[in-house]
Design a protein around this motif. Structure first.
Motif, PDB file in Angstrom:
ATOM      1  N   ARG A   1      -6.270  -3.268  -5.746  1.00  0.00           N
ATOM      2  CA  ARG A   1      -6.901  -2.815  -6.986  1.00  0.00           C
ATOM      3  C   ARG A   1      -8.184  -3.612  -7.258  1.00  0.00           C
ATOM      4  O   ARG A   1      -9.171  -3.076  -7.727  1.00  0.00           O
ATOM      5  CB  ARG A   1      -5.923  -2.984  -8.142  1.00  0.00           C
TER       6      ARG A   1
ATOM      7  N   VAL B   1      -3.415   6.425  -9.356  1.00  0.00           N
ATOM      8  CA  VAL B   1      -2.095   7.033  -9.193  1.00  0.00           C
ATOM      9  C   VAL B   1      -1.037   5.933  -9.242  1.00  0.00           C
ATOM     10  O   VAL B   1      -0.053   6.042  -9.956  1.00  0.00           O
ATOM     11  CB  VAL B   1      -2.002   7.808  -7.859  1.00  0.00           C
ATOM     12  N   VAL B   2      -1.276   4.854  -8.518  1.00  0.00           N
ATOM     13  CA  VAL B   2      -0.275   3.794  -8.446  1.00  0.00           C
ATOM     14  C   VAL B   2      -0.131   3.057  -9.781  1.00  0.00           C
ATOM     15  O   VAL B   2       0.976   2.852 -10.270  1.00  0.00           O
ATOM     16  CB  VAL B   2      -0.626   2.793  -7.324  1.00  0.00           C
ATOM     17  N   PHE B   3      -1.262   2.708 -10.372  1.00  0.00           N
ATOM     18  CA  PHE B   3      -1.197   1.879 -11.588  1.00  0.00           C
ATOM     19  C   PHE B   3      -1.354   2.673 -12.873  1.00  0.00           C
ATOM     20  O   PHE B   3      -1.349   2.110 -13.959  1.00  0.00           O
ATOM     21  CB  PHE B   3      -2.264   0.784 -11.525  1.00  0.00           C
TER      22      PHE B   3
ATOM     23  N   LYS C   1      -5.664   4.090  -6.639  1.00  0.00           N
ATOM     24  CA  LYS C   1      -5.232   3.000  -7.536  1.00  0.00           C
ATOM     25  C   LYS C   1      -4.848   3.543  -8.924  1.00  0.00           C
ATOM     26  O   LYS C   1      -3.994   2.990  -9.587  1.00  0.00           O
ATOM     27  CB  LYS C   1      -6.289   1.900  -7.636  1.00  0.00           C
TER      28      LYS C   1
ATOM     29  N   PRO D   1       2.930  -0.878 -10.221  1.00  0.00           N
ATOM     30  CA  PRO D   1       2.460  -0.840 -11.611  1.00  0.00           C
ATOM     31  C   PRO D   1       3.405  -1.579 -12.567  1.00  0.00           C
ATOM     32  O   PRO D   1       4.537  -1.881 -12.196  1.00  0.00           O
ATOM     33  CB  PRO D   1       2.475   0.657 -11.931  1.00  0.00           C
TER      34      PRO D   1
ATOM     35  N   GLY E   1       2.969   3.879  -4.851  1.00  0.00           N
ATOM     36  CA  GLY E   1       2.556   2.509  -4.586  1.00  0.00           C
ATOM     37  C   GLY E   1       3.153   1.993  -3.285  1.00  0.00           C
ATOM     38  O   GLY E   1       2.452   1.410  -2.460  1.00  0.00           O
TER      39      GLY E   1
ATOM     40  N   GLY F   1       1.936   4.626 -14.269  1.00  0.00           N
ATOM     41  CA  GLY F   1       1.612   4.874 -12.869  1.00  0.00           C
ATOM     42  C   GLY F   1       2.798   5.357 -12.059  1.00  0.00           C
ATOM     43  O   GLY F   1       3.810   5.787 -12.602  1.00  0.00           O
ATOM     44  N   CYS F   2       2.650   5.269 -10.735  1.00  0.00           N
ATOM     45  CA  CYS F   2       3.672   5.816  -9.847  1.00  0.00           C
ATOM     46  C   CYS F   2       4.048   4.782  -8.791  1.00  0.00           C
ATOM     47  O   CYS F   2       3.327   4.570  -7.829  1.00  0.00           O
ATOM     48  CB  CYS F   2       3.140   7.083  -9.185  1.00  0.00           C
TER      49      CYS F   2
END
Lengths: 444, 291
Positions: B66, A70-72, A68, B92, B102, B97-98
């Motif tokens: 999340r 990494v994504v956010f 999470k 994000p 995601g 972020g990435c």
């Protein structure tokens, strides 16, 4: 073309930076990366440095980010980790270092660092993803961060010291004898009336790094110290002296003469000091002479290590001890322009001896080179133990990783380090001769 | 990869080109024809399925992931027009972020949750954002996800550029089992030269146009009501355009590995069209063409 590297002895930039931080008293690293980065540092570096380890080993503060983050984005996790670390670990300086994943995501480290500062945390940062380079670049990145960011922390500046000399280019742990080598170099510089700023090891805290700008001279002991020296020259106009290698034995005398000339010190005093050191080393050499001839010390050797070690040790073994260099392998992957200088430096040593010089960090290739060298003595890392046994050669571990000894302040540099090297190489040769004789007797 | 349930289609195209509108209308048309359809929005903006479900709120997969350690399909899906199961991957906020990772994480989670085995769709449509800027955005066309990809483009150069980039990605992944190109959907056709420009581009790249969607007031109006054209104005010509597209996707399984143009080729090609359009606008007559 890309090629694989087997069993590299060069860890990644993050680990190089951690090695810097852990060798500074009162500095606390905070890793912003996945959990494996800190664990790998402990398993791959700290565990292989018996006795020169930072206390505590694995519990390095780390944000241990997960998917999470990494994504956010993981900045908020770092914010939290920094706060927690300051609460739990007492330190004079908190140092954020980053790993690959957080740098790929592009977490805003300067912003988190600034937030820390706004809360009066003594915090600095370096972007140290493994993909930026190996342990050597990590050293450079961390030292650069210290040079650039420490003065902005608003810490009380320690009193200025006259005749201060910074020692750069020795990477803690990557040189297994870093602490002892620094102490010996410090002792030598003090012998000619200077004050050495060792920067790492016992009693070397953040204040040592605050004194960096005050130095009259920067001494650079490997190519890896050149970038920091250039930065200090740019910022503070500090002159620097590059040695390319550790001064071992008489080379230490030449080093002290160079420093004396650069700083226009009392040459007479320097000569007196060198004379007393030379006398002592010569006395040791004389007392070794009988054993030297009886056990046949004059053997062909293979030496595998970082450039600074290969230069210093091979010059001492060849010039002072009369051993014959067969194969020299430099493992720290120096940049192309530095390779030329190293080749030039070692050419005079190699002329007429049929010596071969290689640059490699590949364990398989190194093993083959050593195997084909037919050396009678192998000086290298724990990774060369097998091939030394195959060759039936005497073996001494002196480069990273080291597995068979406790290292506290043992040194292979300077005059005292030369004596230690004599003792240990001599012991390796004697023990090898003894073992060979015993095997011979048992077989009859 | 377990047995695939339904036909998996990825729809790509430059941001703002009308991907989500086109995808939602195709989903609606397929549903109207009696198929079970899932539409997965793969865009951090998470507005792919808005017009299928009347603009209601739908928590995204990643937002839910999340906040909760365990995610259920019911938490992240809504049933829209004609029973289309709507899912938004999410991502994000801009600049943090990435998003690429995601998409990867969201698609993996949906597979782990056995979405396709449980729902047994006839069609799964992935509506993927913008350009294929990094590995993460190529996830839907990699092995084991979509079988075919369609690209939505207008006659604007940057849209063509993005389509060409998608062709590059397909070209890279298709040989190792990734999706092949189903075709090009020409959208917002308005300028007189638009159709021939897109036709020429497909010829140059060994691809073909599967449908021309004219620029339409009906689409804009339906969107303002939070509906697809199929739902809002089912008897319109525009609705039939989308029905034809859906029928094509349903009945035609042809796919190709496109031959993308390289940088200089694409620029040269664009320049020739620049010249042609200039000549059309300024009325240049070549070699007695008008006689």
């Amino acid at each position: 073309m890309a090629h694989h590297i087997e069993g590299s002895r060069n860890s990644c930039a993050l680990h190089g930076a951690l090695q810097v931080i852990e060798a500074i008293e009162g500095a606390v690293p905070v890793i912003h990366s996945t959990a494996g980065c800190g664990a790998q540092h402990f398993l791959g570096v700290n565990r292989l440095n018996a006795g020169s380890d930072s206390f505590g080993g694995p519990p390095v503060a780390s944000s241990n980010i997960s998917e999470k983050h990494v994504v956010f984005g993981g900045s908020s996790r770092l914010r939290e980790q920094l706060k927690n670390t300051v609460k739990i670990v007492e330190g004079d300086l908190y140092f954020i270092v980053t790993g690959c994943s957080t740098e790929m995501v592009g977490d805003d480290i300067p912003a988190m660092n600034k937030e820390g500062r706004d809360q009066d945390f003594q915090v600095i940062y370096a972007n140290t993803p493994g993909f930026r380079g190996d342990v050597h670049q990590g050293y450079q990145l961390a030292v650069k961060a210290l040079i650039e960011q420490l003065p902005t922390l608003g810490k009380a500046v320690p009193p200025k010291v006259e005749g201060l000399v910074n020692i750069l280019g020795i990477i803690p742990h990557q040189d297994p004898f870093w602490a002892g080598n620094l102490e010996e170099l410090g002792r030598l510089l003090e012998g000619i009336g200077l004050k050495a700023n060792l920067l790492f090891g016992y009693d070397q805290g953040v204040s040592a790094w605050q004194k960096l700008p005050d130095a009259a001279l920067n001494v650079v002991l490997s190519v890896w110290g050149e970038a920091p020296a250039l930065l200090l020259e740019e910022r503070y106009n500090t002159p620097w002296l590059a040695l390319e290698g550790l001064p071992v034995g008489s080379a230490a005398g030449a080093f002290l003469r160079q420093v004396t000339e650069r700083l226009q010190l009392d040459a007479h005093r320097t000569e007196l000091f060198i004379e007393s050191e030379e006398k002592r080393l010569n006395r040791y050499l004389a007392s070794l002479a009988d054993t030297y001839y009886r056990a046949g010390f004059q053997r062909e050797f293979a030496l595998i290590g970082e450039s600074a070690q290969v230069v210093g040790v091979s010059e001492f073994l060849t010039r002072t001890l009369g051993l014959l260099p067969r194969t020299l392998i430099i493992t720290d992957n120096p940049p192309e322009e530095s390779r030329e200088a190293l080749i030039l430096r070692l050419t005079t040593l190699l002329e007429g001896a049929g010596t071969e010089l290689f640059f490699s960090e590949d364990h398989g290739e190194i093993t083959d080179l050593v195997r084909n060298s037919g050396a009678e003595v192998v000086l290298g890392s724990a990774l060369e133990e097998g091939v030394a046994a195959e060759l039936g050669a005497a073996f001494l571990q002196l480069s990273f990783p080291l597995s068979d000894r406790v290292v506290l302040n043992r040194s292979y540099a300077g005059y005292r380090g030369a004596a230690t090297l004599l003792e240990e190489l001599g012991s390796a040769i004697l023990s090898h001769s003894y073992q060979s004789r015993r095997i011979l007797q048992e077989s009859y | 990869m377990s047995k695939k349930h339904g036909k998996h289609i990825a729809i790509y195209g430059k941001g703002g080109i009308g991907k989500s509108t086109t995808t939602s209308n195709i989903s609606a048309a397929l549903a109207e024809a009696g198929y079970r359809v899932i539409q997965i929005g793969c865009d951090p903006k998470s507005d792919s399925t808005t017009i299928l479900r009347g603009g209601n709120d739908l928590p995204t997969v990643l937002d839910t992931l999340r906040e909760k350690s365990k995610v259920k399909i019911e938490d992240v899906s809504a049933v829209g027009f004609g029973g289309v199961l709507c899912i938004e991957a999410g991502g994000p906020v801009p600049g943090v972020g990435c998003a690429g990772r995601g998409i990867n994480a969201a698609v993996e989670l949906l597979q782990e949750l056995r979405l396709f085995e449980e729902y047994k769709p006839d069609f799964v449509l992935y509506d993927v954002l913008g350009d294929v800027v990094c590995g993460g955005f190529a996830v839907p066309i990699r092995d084991g996800i979509a079988d075919r990809a369609f690209v939505v483009t207008s006659s604007d150069f940057m849209a063509i550029f993005a389509a060409n980039n998608l062709f590059k990605a397909i070209n890279k992944y298709a040989p190792s089992g990734g999706a092949r190109l189903g075709g090009v959907i020409a959208n917002s056709i308005q300028a007189p030269y638009a159709q021939s420009l897109i036709d020429d581009f497909t010829q140059q790249t060994g691809t073909s146009v599967v449908g021309y969607v004219p620029r339409s007031f009906t689409v804009s109006q339906s969107e303002l009501y939070g509906q697809t054209v199929i739902e809002a104005v089912p008897k319109s010509e525009q609705a039939d355009v989308y029905r034809n597209l859906a029928r094509f996707i349903d009945e035609n399984e042809d796919s190709v590995i496109p031959k993308p143009l390289n940088g200089p080729e694409l620029k040269r090609w664009a320049r020739t069209w620049g010249d042609r359009i200039f000549e059309v606008e300024s009325g240049v007559v070549h070699n007695m063409e008008s006689i």
